[in-house]
Design a protein around this motif. Structure first.
Motif, PDB file in Angstrom:
ATOM      1  N   ILE A   1      -0.285   5.974 -12.466  1.00  0.00           N
ATOM      2  CA  ILE A   1      -1.639   5.635 -12.922  1.00  0.00           C
ATOM      3  C   ILE A   1      -2.464   6.895 -13.130  1.00  0.00           C
ATOM      4  CG2 ILE A   1      -3.725   4.333 -12.341  1.00  0.00           C
ATOM      5  CD1 ILE A   1      -1.998   2.578 -10.558  1.00  0.00           C
TER       6      ILE A   1
ATOM      7  N   PHE B   1       2.129   1.669  -3.428  1.00  0.00           N
ATOM      8  CA  PHE B   1       1.036   2.063  -4.326  1.00  0.00           C
ATOM      9  C   PHE B   1       0.794   3.567  -4.266  1.00  0.00           C
ATOM     10  CE2 PHE B   1      -3.431   3.027  -5.064  1.00  0.00           C
ATOM     11  CZ  PHE B   1      -3.650   2.433  -6.297  1.00  0.00           C
ATOM     12  N   TRP B   2       0.698   4.118  -3.048  1.00  0.00           N
ATOM     13  CA  TRP B   2       0.474   5.551  -2.916  1.00  0.00           C
ATOM     14  C   TRP B   2       1.672   6.342  -3.440  1.00  0.00           C
ATOM     15  CZ3 TRP B   2      -4.147   7.284  -2.365  1.00  0.00           C
ATOM     16  CH2 TRP B   2      -5.104   6.552  -1.660  1.00  0.00           C
ATOM     17  N   TYR B   3       2.860   5.817  -3.268  1.00  0.00           N
ATOM     18  CA  TYR B   3       4.062   6.521  -3.718  1.00  0.00           C
ATOM     19  C   TYR B   3       4.137   6.578  -5.240  1.00  0.00           C
ATOM     20  CZ  TYR B   3       9.006   7.764  -4.094  1.00  0.00           C
ATOM     21  OH  TYR B   3      10.188   8.384  -4.396  1.00  0.00           O
TER      22      TYR B   3
ATOM     23  N   LEU C   1       1.494   6.420  -7.269  1.00  0.00           N
ATOM     24  CA  LEU C   1       0.162   6.703  -7.781  1.00  0.00           C
ATOM     25  C   LEU C   1       0.203   7.543  -9.059  1.00  0.00           C
ATOM     26  CD1 LEU C   1      -2.905   6.440  -7.286  1.00  0.00           C
ATOM     27  CD2 LEU C   1      -2.784   8.571  -5.976  1.00  0.00           C
ATOM     28  N   SER C   2       1.199   8.381  -9.185  1.00  0.00           N
ATOM     29  CA  SER C   2       1.295   9.244 -10.366  1.00  0.00           C
ATOM     30  C   SER C   2       1.494   8.445 -11.651  1.00  0.00           C
ATOM     31  CB  SER C   2       2.443  10.237 -10.203  1.00  0.00           C
ATOM     32  OG  SER C   2       3.675   9.547 -10.040  1.00  0.00           O
TER      33      SER C   2
ATOM     34  N   ALA D   1       2.437  10.279   1.068  1.00  0.00           N
ATOM     35  CA  ALA D   1       2.201   8.864   0.766  1.00  0.00           C
ATOM     36  C   ALA D   1       2.325   8.016   2.019  1.00  0.00           C
ATOM     37  CB  ALA D   1       3.190   8.399  -0.304  1.00  0.00           C
TER      38      ALA D   1
ATOM     39  N   GLN E   1       0.828  -1.211   0.000  1.00  0.00           N
ATOM     40  CA  GLN E   1       0.000   0.000   0.000  1.00  0.00           C
ATOM     41  C   GLN E   1       0.858   1.254   0.000  1.00  0.00           C
ATOM     42  OE1 GLN E   1      -3.118  -0.125   2.989  1.00  0.00           O
ATOM     43  NE2 GLN E   1      -3.237  -2.357   2.845  1.00  0.00           N
TER      44      GLN E   1
ATOM     45  N   THR F   1       0.090  15.114  -9.618  1.00  0.00           N
ATOM     46  CA  THR F   1       0.060  14.101  -8.556  1.00  0.00           C
ATOM     47  C   THR F   1       1.387  14.023  -7.824  1.00  0.00           C
ATOM     48  OG1 THR F   1      -1.545  12.853  -9.856  1.00  0.00           O
ATOM     49  CG2 THR F   1      -0.467  11.694  -8.049  1.00  0.00           C
TER      50      THR F   1
END
Length: 317
Positions: free
Chosen positions: A137, A130-132, A134-135, A165, A127, A156
């Motif tokens: 996507i 994923f947040w790190y 995110l840009s 993040a 997770q 982002t």
């Protein structure tokens, strides 16, 4: 008849016994096996601590040199900041998830259950990554009308930094666990109190805020304290996204000095200090919210100290 009556009278301990009773001297039960076990454990503990403390390879002078190093203190501050913010997100999110999970609306209950299932079922490290990333996507995050014009948008990468993040990953993951903890606390309150509150004209929100949650806190606080302590140590996972918390700062030092064990000892010392402070805070919170449920509150450390000093100062007769 008189002899039977006298034999039925139980013996009484003490130097002086009433008429008709037999005075006996109570002797404590001896447990030599327990004493031997305690002595063996104390010897083993002393042997381990003495060997660890006198080992020259521990390089205690290096531990003292870097214990209060500015980069280590800065990393400790980042760790504490991550713990506080993540727990705030987790507690607030957990309350919302618990209320939604217990809602009469099946859609809200299932959305809450889906959130808990996803965030508890995937690793925290995944997770965070994923947040790190995110840009990759979603390059830009915008606000506007769905399938319509966008009024404002942001890059982002600029909006979700490394620290952001870390906040999102730790906090949203913790909310899934706190949702179940809060739900367990709410269900521990007797349902008759909710019915009585509704009979008095209270709304569902008023009943939850004034009646249910204050009593549920007695059940919620102990596991929440454990989660806070666990979060303090879990923040070390943000090294994967290069956030300079305590462990990352220590790793940066020993990657240059090659003194891994002394620097890891520094990190352990600060983790133990912070955990001890959280333990004290949890004790006082539990003591505060158990008022009314116990006839006598457990003594604080200061009260125990005063009692011990008063006992020593009592004159011997």
């Amino acid at each position: 008849m008189t002899a039977q009556t006298k034999s039925a009278i139980p013996p009484v301990t003490g130097k002086e016994a009433p008429a008709g009773h037999t005075a006996i001297e109570a002797v404590p039960l001896r447990r030599p096996g327990r004493l031997l076990l305690c002595a063996a454990l104390l010897f083993l503990l002393f042997f381990l601590v003495e060997g660890w403390a006198t080992n020259p390879r521990m390089q205690w002078h290096t531990v003292g040199e870097f214990l209060f190093a500015p980069v280590v203190i800065e990393g400790l501050g980042t760790t504490l900041l991550l713990t506080v913010v993540a727990m705030l997100i987790g507690v607030v999110g957990g309350i919302v998830l618990a209320v939604l999970r217990m809602s009469d609306n099946p859609l809200l209950a299932r959305i809450s259950g889906l959130y808990i299932w996803v965030f508890r079922g995937t690793p925290l490290l995944v997770q965070l990554l994923f947040w790190y990333f995110l840009s990759a996507i979603v390059p830009r995050i915008g606000l506007g009308i769905p399938w319509g014009p966008t009024f404002v948008d942001f890059d982002t990468n600029l909006l979700i930094t490394q620290l952001t993040a870390a906040f999102l990953g730790l906090g949203l993951h913790e909310a899934a666990y706190m949702g179940e903890i809060v739900r367990a606390g709410i269900t521990s309150v007797d349902g008759g109190q909710t019915e009585a509150a509704h009979a008095l004209g209270m709304t569902r929100r008023q009943t939850l805020r004034r009646i249910v949650l204050p009593q549920a806190l007695r059940v919620i606080i102990p596991p929440t304290g454990n989660q806070a302590i666990s979060m303090l140590k879990t923040t070390s996972l943000v090294f994967a996204i290069a956030v300079p918390e305590l462990l990352t700062s220590v790793q940066g030092i020993y990657s240059r000095t090659f003194q891994q064990v002394p620097l890891l000892t520094v990190a352990c010392i600060w983790y133990l200090v912070a955990t001890s402070v959280l333990n004290v805070g949890q004790y006082y919170l539990e003591r505060r919210f158990t008022r009314g449920s116990l006839r006598e509150l457990p003594p604080t450390a200061l009260q125990r100290l005063r009692a011990a000093l008063a006992t020593k100062q009592e004159p011997q007769t």
